[in-house]
Motif scaffolding. Structure first.
Motif, PDB file in Angstrom:
ATOM      1  N   THR A  12      50.396  65.048  52.195  1.00 53.04           N
ATOM      2  CA  THR A  12      49.547  64.480  53.260  1.00 53.04           C
ATOM      3  C   THR A  12      50.225  64.616  54.625  1.00 53.04           C
ATOM      4  OG1 THR A  12      50.409  62.239  52.907  1.00 53.04           O
ATOM      5  CG2 THR A  12      48.394  62.848  51.717  1.00 53.04           C
ATOM      6  N   LEU A  13      51.541  64.462  54.657  1.00 57.63           N
ATOM      7  CA  LEU A  13      52.259  64.624  55.921  1.00 57.63           C
ATOM      8  C   LEU A  13      52.247  66.081  56.381  1.00 57.63           C
ATOM      9  CD1 LEU A  13      55.248  62.204  55.272  1.00 57.63           C
ATOM     10  CD2 LEU A  13      53.390  61.888  56.906  1.00 57.63           C
ATOM     11  N   LEU A  14      52.338  67.018  55.444  1.00 56.20           N
ATOM     12  CA  LEU A  14      52.250  68.440  55.805  1.00 56.20           C
ATOM     13  C   LEU A  14      50.866  68.796  56.335  1.00 56.20           C
ATOM     14  CD1 LEU A  14      54.276  70.189  52.951  1.00 56.20           C
ATOM     15  CD2 LEU A  14      54.903  69.943  55.358  1.00 56.20           C
ATOM     16  N   ILE A  15      49.835  68.232  55.742  1.00 59.00           N
ATOM     17  CA  ILE A  15      48.479  68.458  56.250  1.00 59.00           C
ATOM     18  C   ILE A  15      48.359  67.913  57.673  1.00 59.00           C
ATOM     19  CG2 ILE A  15      46.057  67.775  55.968  1.00 59.00           C
ATOM     20  CD1 ILE A  15      46.484  67.999  52.948  1.00 59.00           C
ATOM     21  N   ALA A  16      48.959  66.735  57.919  1.00 57.46           N
ATOM     22  CA  ALA A  16      48.930  66.159  59.270  1.00 57.46           C
ATOM     23  C   ALA A  16      49.660  67.058  60.258  1.00 57.46           C
ATOM     24  CB  ALA A  16      49.550  64.765  59.254  1.00 57.46           C
ATOM     25  N   LEU A  17      50.782  67.640  59.842  1.00 55.90           N
ATOM     26  CA  LEU A  17      51.508  68.565  60.713  1.00 55.90           C
ATOM     27  C   LEU A  17      50.669  69.804  61.011  1.00 55.90           C
ATOM     28  CD1 LEU A  17      55.140  68.436  59.287  1.00 55.90           C
ATOM     29  CD2 LEU A  17      54.429  67.813  61.596  1.00 55.90           C
ATOM     30  N   MET A  18      50.010  70.332  59.993  1.00 58.75           N
ATOM     31  CA  MET A  18      49.165  71.515  60.198  1.00 58.75           C
ATOM     32  C   MET A  18      47.998  71.191  61.136  1.00 58.75           C
ATOM     33  SD  MET A  18      49.162  73.623  56.601  1.00 58.75           S
ATOM     34  CE  MET A  18      48.434  72.331  55.650  1.00 58.75           C
ATOM     35  N   ALA A  19      47.412  70.012  60.976  1.00 54.22           N
ATOM     36  CA  ALA A  19      46.304  69.620  61.863  1.00 54.22           C
ATOM     37  C   ALA A  19      46.789  69.439  63.300  1.00 54.22           C
ATOM     38  CB  ALA A  19      45.657  68.338  61.356  1.00 54.22           C
ATOM     39  N   SER A  20      48.067  69.104  63.460  1.00 55.97           N
ATOM     40  CA  SER A  20      48.618  68.904  64.798  1.00 55.97           C
ATOM     41  C   SER A  20      48.848  70.213  65.545  1.00 55.97           C
ATOM     42  CB  SER A  20      49.942  68.144  64.722  1.00 55.97           C
ATOM     43  OG  SER A  20      49.726  66.854  64.238  1.00 55.97           O
ATOM     44  N   ILE A  21      49.016  71.307  64.810  1.00 58.84           N
ATOM     45  CA  ILE A  21      49.280  72.585  65.484  1.00 58.84           C
ATOM     46  C   ILE A  21      48.139  73.581  65.316  1.00 58.84           C
ATOM     47  CG2 ILE A  21      51.770  72.333  65.302  1.00 58.84           C
ATOM     48  CD1 ILE A  21      51.651  74.413  62.992  1.00 58.84           C
ATOM     49  N   MET A  22      47.104  73.196  64.602  1.00 57.60           N
ATOM     50  CA  MET A  22      45.973  74.088  64.376  1.00 57.60           C
ATOM     51  C   MET A  22      45.300  74.443  65.699  1.00 57.60           C
ATOM     52  SD  MET A  22      42.702  73.361  61.914  1.00 57.60           S
ATOM     53  CE  MET A  22      42.484  71.765  62.630  1.00 57.60           C
ATOM     54  N   PRO A  23      44.999  75.733  65.922  1.00 58.54           N
ATOM     55  CA  PRO A  23      44.331  76.111  67.177  1.00 58.54           C
ATOM     56  C   PRO A  23      42.951  75.460  67.288  1.00 58.54           C
ATOM     57  CG  PRO A  23      45.102  78.052  65.989  1.00 58.54           C
ATOM     58  CD  PRO A  23      45.281  76.889  65.078  1.00 58.54           C
ATOM     59  N   MET A  24      42.646  75.013  68.502  1.00 56.56           N
ATOM     60  CA  MET A  24      41.354  74.396  68.779  1.00 56.56           C
ATOM     61  C   MET A  24      40.837  74.954  70.101  1.00 56.56           C
ATOM     62  SD  MET A  24      42.053  70.410  67.780  1.00 56.56           S
ATOM     63  CE  MET A  24      40.390  69.897  68.044  1.00 56.56           C
TER      64      MET A  24
END
Length: 159
Positions: A12-24
């Protein structure tokens, strides 16, 4: 080696990290919620003896590396924000989800102001009001993230 429970928390923490750097798109990027902070706060409320300030500092350090910011800025801000949660977790647990969302807003504002202050101290960062837009989205998303992570915790029997 991590137990079954530890792997789910790390995931879950890795998913949060990915969501934090995902291009938007640029139009909504300023409103990107503080995913790592939200997930860390949930796990600190649910399992304060397993997820604590050291975990927050480590996640903040990883966020520093991923975002390319000065090392330690996000780590210090994340650790201080989570420290407040860990010290008061018994009180915060007893609040309704909507009251917790307001606390998340205060924590997210504190987190962003600490990051700004540290960056201002180390570089020549300029404060813009758009810097606090993620506070709004973090407050709005807290109830749904809380319910989703609680369902994950109960489904996998994480204790």
């Amino acid at each position: 080696m991590f137990s079954h429970n530890g792997i789910i928390i790390v995931f879950t923490l890795l998913i949060a990290l990915m969501a934090s750097i995902m291009p938007m798109p640029l139009s909504v990027d300023a409103f990107r919620p503080d995913w790592v902070l939200i997930v860390l706060v949930y796990w600190c409320l649910a399992l304060p003896n397993k997820i604590n300030i050291i975990t927050a500092w480590f996640m903040g350090f990883i966020l520093d590396v991923l975002l390319g910011s000065v090392l330690g800025v996000h780590a210090a801000a994340m650790a201080l924000s989570v420290y407040i949660v860990v010290v008061n977790f018994q009180k915060i647990r007893n609040f309704s989800v909507w009251q917790q969302a307001l606390i998340i807003g205060v924590l997210a504002a504190l987190y962003h102001l600490l990051v700004f202050w540290l960056q201002r101290f180390l570089t020549d960062a300029v404060f813009l009001t758009s810097y606090l837009y993620p506070v709004i989205t973090s407050v709005i998303l807290w109830p749904w993230v809380f319910l989703l992570l609680r369902r994950v915790r109960r489904h996998f029997k994480i204790k």
